[in-house]
Design a protein around this motif. Sequence first.
Motif, PDB file in Angstrom:
ATOM      1  N   LYS A 180     -14.003  18.099 -15.145  1.00 40.41           N
ATOM      2  CA  LYS A 180     -14.662  17.175 -16.031  1.00 40.41           C
ATOM      3  C   LYS A 180     -14.998  17.849 -17.541  1.00 40.41           C
ATOM      4  O   LYS A 180     -15.094  17.308 -18.730  1.00 40.41           O
ATOM      5  CB  LYS A 180     -15.997  16.369 -15.922  1.00 40.41           C
ATOM      6  CG  LYS A 180     -15.583  15.629 -14.547  1.00 40.41           C
ATOM      7  CD  LYS A 180     -16.713  14.978 -13.948  1.00 40.41           C
ATOM      8  CE  LYS A 180     -16.671  13.964 -12.875  1.00 40.41           C
ATOM      9  NZ  LYS A 180     -15.976  14.545 -11.730  1.00 40.41           N
ATOM     10  N   SER A 181     -15.269  19.330 -17.499  1.00 40.76           N
ATOM     11  CA  SER A 181     -15.444  20.156 -18.530  1.00 40.76           C
ATOM     12  C   SER A 181     -15.025  21.610 -18.384  1.00 40.76           C
ATOM     13  O   SER A 181     -14.848  21.911 -17.102  1.00 40.76           O
ATOM     14  CB  SER A 181     -16.888  20.093 -18.981  1.00 40.76           C
ATOM     15  OG  SER A 181     -17.718  20.467 -17.736  1.00 40.76           O
ATOM     16  N   ASN A 233      -6.074  17.191 -15.708  1.00 52.24           N
ATOM     17  CA  ASN A 233      -7.440  16.857 -15.556  1.00 52.24           C
ATOM     18  C   ASN A 233      -8.132  15.680 -16.523  1.00 52.24           C
ATOM     19  O   ASN A 233      -8.556  16.045 -17.697  1.00 52.24           O
ATOM     20  CB  ASN A 233      -8.431  18.188 -15.821  1.00 52.24           C
ATOM     21  CG  ASN A 233      -8.049  19.145 -14.813  1.00 52.24           C
ATOM     22  OD1 ASN A 233      -8.844  19.146 -13.606  1.00 52.24           O
ATOM     23  ND2 ASN A 233      -7.149  20.271 -15.069  1.00 52.24           N
ATOM     24  N   SER A 285     -13.949  20.668  -8.868  1.00 54.91           N
ATOM     25  CA  SER A 285     -14.451  19.644  -9.850  1.00 54.91           C
ATOM     26  C   SER A 285     -15.277  20.445 -10.993  1.00 54.91           C
ATOM     27  O   SER A 285     -15.648  19.837 -12.060  1.00 54.91           O
ATOM     28  CB  SER A 285     -15.559  19.119  -9.119  1.00 54.91           C
ATOM     29  OG  SER A 285     -16.716  19.849  -8.502  1.00 54.91           O
ATOM     30  N   ASN A 313     -10.000  18.201 -10.541  1.00 59.17           N
ATOM     31  CA  ASN A 313     -10.834  17.149 -11.059  1.00 59.17           C
ATOM     32  C   ASN A 313     -11.958  17.560 -12.103  1.00 59.17           C
ATOM     33  O   ASN A 313     -13.159  17.261 -11.925  1.00 59.17           O
ATOM     34  CB  ASN A 313     -11.729  16.625  -9.893  1.00 59.17           C
ATOM     35  CG  ASN A 313     -10.670  15.759  -8.863  1.00 59.17           C
ATOM     36  OD1 ASN A 313      -9.758  15.325  -9.193  1.00 59.17           O
ATOM     37  ND2 ASN A 313     -10.905  16.030  -7.332  1.00 59.17           N
ATOM     38  N   GLU A 319     -10.418  13.792 -17.118  1.00 58.34           N
ATOM     39  CA  GLU A 319     -11.686  13.597 -17.844  1.00 58.34           C
ATOM     40  C   GLU A 319     -12.372  14.718 -18.749  1.00 58.34           C
ATOM     41  O   GLU A 319     -13.099  14.596 -19.363  1.00 58.34           O
ATOM     42  CB  GLU A 319     -12.661  13.333 -16.746  1.00 58.34           C
ATOM     43  CG  GLU A 319     -12.569  12.150 -15.824  1.00 58.34           C
ATOM     44  CD  GLU A 319     -13.712  12.147 -14.879  1.00 58.34           C
ATOM     45  OE1 GLU A 319     -14.765  12.199 -15.297  1.00 58.34           O
ATOM     46  OE2 GLU A 319     -13.385  11.856 -13.706  1.00 58.34           O
TER      47      GLU A 319
END
Length: 211
Positions: free
Chosen positions: A181-182, A201, A158, A179, A203
């Motif tokens: 996000k950044s 990924n 993540s 997963n 997001e």
Amino acid sequence: MGHQVIIFDFSLIRGLWETRVRKNKERQRKEKERLEKSSLEKIKQEWNFILECRKKGIPQSKYLKNGFVDTDKKILDTYGKSPQLKKRHTLSDEANKERNKFIFQLSGEQWTEFPDSLKEQIYLKEWHVNNTLIQTIPTYIALFQDLRVLELSKNQISYLPVEIGCLKNLKVLNVSFNNLKSVPPELGDCENLEKLDLSGNMEITELPFEV
């Protein structure tokens, strides 16, 4: 009844005889050349065979019989090839074994975190972790200063720890299909990074200015 006088033209007979002599000498010359050529060819063939046997480490007793060279190709096939192939395979196996000492591999959904023993192998040069349920990368990754390849595709990661910026020798980072996000700005400190794969990924919308 008168006598019949037979007159011979000796110049004509001499000419026929000389022609036959020339033809015979020419045949003898050609036959001599053929034999010499055949002999030279055989010597050349035998010498090349001896060189090939020596190259493959075949002893004289295997290709010399009663002082004559036995150019049977089976000698090269049965005695010469196998040791060479075996030697090449041995060298290849040793090279692979040596290379694998510096590679860490992990795969399978039974893994939800990295094994504790990993932190003791800071000499590793490559991580290949795929198709696991692992969600986080340990912060002790900063200790792996020789790491060149970080292949972490298809896991449940993540986020990337800021310690990843300590990997000055990292060349390949693949964290596709996780997963994320950044991406941390510290990734920009990986000055030797040549390949970065963040695909899958969904997001992640943009990269930090430092990267």
